[in-house]
Design an enzyme around this catalytic site. Structure first.
Site, PDB file in Angstrom:
ATOM      1  N   ASN A 151      86.896  -8.620  66.041  1.00 21.62           N
ATOM      2  CA  ASN A 151      86.815  -8.852  67.491  1.00 21.62           C
ATOM      3  C   ASN A 151      88.064  -9.522  68.056  1.00 21.62           C
ATOM      4  O   ASN A 151      88.043 -10.010  69.182  1.00 21.62           O
ATOM      5  CB  ASN A 151      85.564  -9.675  67.837  1.00 21.62           C
ATOM      6  CG  ASN A 151      85.563 -11.046  67.169  1.00 21.62           C
ATOM      7  OD1 ASN A 151      86.448 -11.361  66.379  1.00 21.62           O
ATOM      8  ND2 ASN A 151      84.569 -11.841  67.473  1.00 21.62           N
ATOM      9  N   PHE A 153      91.588  -9.526  69.836  1.00 23.67           N
ATOM     10  CA  PHE A 153      92.075  -8.587  70.851  1.00 23.67           C
ATOM     11  C   PHE A 153      93.177  -9.207  71.688  1.00 23.67           C
ATOM     12  O   PHE A 153      93.388 -10.422  71.688  1.00 23.67           O
ATOM     13  CB  PHE A 153      90.930  -8.151  71.775  1.00 23.67           C
ATOM     14  CG  PHE A 153      90.312  -9.275  72.570  1.00 23.67           C
ATOM     15  CD1 PHE A 153      90.938  -9.777  73.703  1.00 23.67           C
ATOM     16  CD2 PHE A 153      89.107  -9.839  72.190  1.00 23.67           C
ATOM     17  CE1 PHE A 153      90.389 -10.824  74.439  1.00 23.67           C
ATOM     18  CE2 PHE A 153      88.539 -10.885  72.908  1.00 23.67           C
ATOM     19  CZ  PHE A 153      89.185 -11.376  74.034  1.00 23.67           C
ATOM     20  N   HIS A 260      87.900 -22.141  68.777  1.00 20.70           N
ATOM     21  CA  HIS A 260      86.440 -22.110  68.777  1.00 20.70           C
ATOM     22  C   HIS A 260      85.874 -21.999  67.350  1.00 20.70           C
ATOM     23  O   HIS A 260      84.686 -21.740  67.179  1.00 20.70           O
ATOM     24  CB  HIS A 260      85.878 -21.007  69.696  1.00 20.70           C
ATOM     25  CG  HIS A 260      86.357 -19.620  69.417  1.00 20.70           C
ATOM     26  ND1 HIS A 260      86.747 -18.762  70.428  1.00 20.70           N
ATOM     27  CD2 HIS A 260      86.485 -18.899  68.270  1.00 20.70           C
ATOM     28  CE1 HIS A 260      87.105 -17.593  69.906  1.00 20.70           C
ATOM     29  NE2 HIS A 260      86.940 -17.656  68.606  1.00 20.70           N
ATOM     30  N   ASN A 261      86.716 -22.237  66.340  1.00 14.82           N
ATOM     31  CA  ASN A 261      86.284 -22.344  64.941  1.00 14.82           C
ATOM     32  C   ASN A 261      87.083 -23.493  64.329  1.00 14.82           C
ATOM     33  O   ASN A 261      88.155 -23.264  63.776  1.00 14.82           O
ATOM     34  CB  ASN A 261      86.611 -21.051  64.172  1.00 14.82           C
ATOM     35  CG  ASN A 261      85.388 -20.292  63.741  1.00 14.82           C
ATOM     36  OD1 ASN A 261      84.463 -20.112  64.510  1.00 14.82           O
ATOM     37  ND2 ASN A 261      85.383 -19.836  62.512  1.00 14.82           N
ATOM     38  N   PRO A 292      85.437 -15.443  76.121  1.00 13.84           N
ATOM     39  CA  PRO A 292      85.578 -13.993  76.291  1.00 13.84           C
ATOM     40  C   PRO A 292      84.238 -13.288  76.196  1.00 13.84           C
ATOM     41  O   PRO A 292      83.347 -13.715  75.451  1.00 13.84           O
ATOM     42  CB  PRO A 292      86.478 -13.603  75.114  1.00 13.84           C
ATOM     43  CG  PRO A 292      86.108 -14.595  74.050  1.00 13.84           C
ATOM     44  CD  PRO A 292      85.821 -15.886  74.776  1.00 13.84           C
ATOM     45  N   SER A 294      82.428  -9.352  75.470  1.00 14.67           N
ATOM     46  CA  SER A 294      82.684  -8.314  74.477  1.00 14.67           C
ATOM     47  C   SER A 294      83.644  -7.281  75.068  1.00 14.67           C
ATOM     48  O   SER A 294      83.998  -7.330  76.249  1.00 14.67           O
ATOM     49  CB  SER A 294      81.367  -7.653  74.067  1.00 14.67           C
ATOM     50  OG  SER A 294      80.667  -7.199  75.202  1.00 14.67           O
ATOM     51  N   SER A 299      85.251 -11.751  81.042  1.00 16.44           N
ATOM     52  CA  SER A 299      85.578 -12.980  80.331  1.00 16.44           C
ATOM     53  C   SER A 299      85.696 -14.095  81.365  1.00 16.44           C
ATOM     54  O   SER A 299      85.817 -13.831  82.564  1.00 16.44           O
ATOM     55  CB  SER A 299      86.880 -12.832  79.540  1.00 16.44           C
ATOM     56  OG  SER A 299      86.741 -11.878  78.505  1.00 16.44           O
ATOM     57  N   HIS A 316      81.325 -19.596  72.830  1.00 15.02           N
ATOM     58  CA  HIS A 316      82.689 -19.076  72.655  1.00 15.02           C
ATOM     59  C   HIS A 316      82.779 -17.604  72.972  1.00 15.02           C
ATOM     60  O   HIS A 316      83.858 -17.010  72.873  1.00 15.02           O
ATOM     61  CB  HIS A 316      83.161 -19.316  71.228  1.00 15.02           C
ATOM     62  CG  HIS A 316      82.689 -18.309  70.213  1.00 15.02           C
ATOM     63  ND1 HIS A 316      81.363 -17.955  70.061  1.00 15.02           N
ATOM     64  CD2 HIS A 316      83.378 -17.569  69.292  1.00 15.02           C
ATOM     65  CE1 HIS A 316      81.262 -17.056  69.089  1.00 15.02           C
ATOM     66  NE2 HIS A 316      82.462 -16.804  68.609  1.00 15.02           N
ATOM     67  N   ALA A 318      80.172 -13.683  73.599  1.00 16.57           N
ATOM     68  CA  ALA A 318      78.889 -13.032  73.872  1.00 16.57           C
ATOM     69  C   ALA A 318      77.887 -13.213  72.729  1.00 16.57           C
ATOM     70  O   ALA A 318      76.691 -13.355  72.973  1.00 16.57           O
ATOM     71  CB  ALA A 318      79.121 -11.542  74.144  1.00 16.57           C
TER      72      ALA A 318
END
Length: 388
Positions: A151, A153, A260-261, A292, A294, A299, A316, A318
């Protein structure tokens, strides 16, 4: 907010039983304090629930942090309006695809000028932390400025006033993955060595004050910084390509870069805890953030509201409802094309598992997140770049 148990609270209106059970098991670990928080995009994950905030006293679960250490978003608001852009959007997509290595395992053939100072910064940071990243990936320097797959992008988007934003999602690439895998294995080995009875092997942990914990934190922080600089490097390349496409240098009106991790030491409910956000952004009051949707959906540029029960966190993205394999079995390339009408993208069935229908509706996620963040801008993508 819904209290699912004494140690588990949730902001998700769409939540399946397997996800609840995975989070419940994680919340029973004795060092969770005060509770595990599930974000609106929560879904079943490897190691721990994606979309969860895991505060721990005196210990960290490496698998709960995850293997894409420091994964996150960066966005730049430009001076351009939609009317300033050329009509040939394929041109800029292909320019971006040439400038940035895409897909898992892809990296730069050489270290370009913009990457040199960032590589030097990471070399100095690694030396200060007493380790050599090359033990995990000999080509880590060439990995800086590469996107990855899944995911991850790059997008050119327009906001509610038709202002142009540049937006991308990536993390610490192969070197971060190798660092994570190493420390997950160390935690599991120690659990067996000390006969620790775990409810699940992925909940193996490192104890604060031990050499293993100290080494993990040092390398984790390095990988988080690599991820941040990786996004900066790619954004600079995207800006260069967009400038050439439009024929005018990009002027940055604002730049937001957020993980976000990741794991940070923070104070919550009167105690200093390690907060591991696996698929969640930090949402202190007034802090800018990026959420964001998907592929093919909206977003959001947001501002944190500092909700204490969420440990100052928000979703973070969808959040998946179909696994990648299930999505590929369920949806078709034609359905993906329908979802991407009006958006320039590489037309291939490689992206079927990223179809919007494989995710929770982002509008519902944002409605659930209303107590956690305030929306500043809503973005709609007009150009989408992904790795296979």
């Amino acid at each position: 907010m819904e209290t699912l148990s004494k140690r588990l609270v949730s902001w998700a209106s769409l939540l399946d039983e397997l996800t609840i059970e995975q989070a419940r098991v994680s919340s029973t670990m004795p060092f969770i304090y005060p509770h595990l928080a599930l974000m609106p995009d929560a879904h079943l994950g490897l190691g721990a629930t994606v979309g969860s905030v895991i505060p721990t006293l005196g210990a960290i679960i490496p698998a709960a942090v995850g293997v894409d250490i420091g994964c996150g978003m960066i966005a730049v608001q430009t001076q351009f309006a939609a009317s300033d852009l050329p009509t040939d959007r394929r041109e800029v997509r292909e320019q971006i695809e040439r400038a940035i290595p895409l897909s898992a395992g892809k990296h730069n053939r050489k270290i370009v000028a913009t990457a040199l100072p960032r590589v030097a910064e990471l070399e100095a940071l690694a030396e200060a932390k007493g380790f050599d990243p090359a033990r995990y990936a000999g080509n880590w320097r060439e990995q800086l400025g590469s996107l990855g797959s899944g995911n991850h992008f790059i997008e050119v988007s327009l906001d509610e006033a038709d202002r142009v934003w540049l937006f991308l999602h990536s993390g610490s690439r192969g070197v971060g993955n190798k660092i994570a895998q190493h420390h997950i294995a160390v935690a599991r080995r120690l659990a067996k060595q000390w006969w620790i009875d775990l409810p699940h092997p992925d909940l193996a942990y490192l104890v604060e004050g031990t050499p293993e914990f100290t080494r993990y934190i040092a390398e984790l922080r390095w990988a988080q910084h690599f991820a941040l600089l990786n996004r900066e490097e790619m954004m600079d390349r995207v800006i260069r390509q967009v400038s050439e496409w439009v024929g005018t240098p990009v002027e940055e009106r604002q730049r937001i870069n957020c993980h976000h991790n990741f794991t940070e030491s923070e104070e919550h409910f009167g105690k200093r805890v390690w907060v591991s956000r696996k698929g969640a952004i930090q949402a202190d009051a007034g802090r800018p953030g990026l959420i964001p949707g998907s592929m093919g959906t909206a977003s959001y540029v947001v501002e944190g509201l500092g909700d204490a029960m969420s440990l100052n966190s928000s979703p973070h993205g969808a959040g998946r409802t179909y696994s990648r394999s299930k999505a590929r079995q369920t949806f078709t390339l034609e359905q993906l094309r329908e979802a991407m009408v009006g958006i320039e993208f590489r037309d291939t069935d490689a992206f079927i598992d990223e179809i919007p229908q494989a995710y929770k509706p982002i509008d519902q996620v944002m409605a659930d997140a209303a107590p956690l963040v305030e929306v500043r801008h809503t973005l709609r993508q007009i150009v989408n770049v992904k790795g296979n």
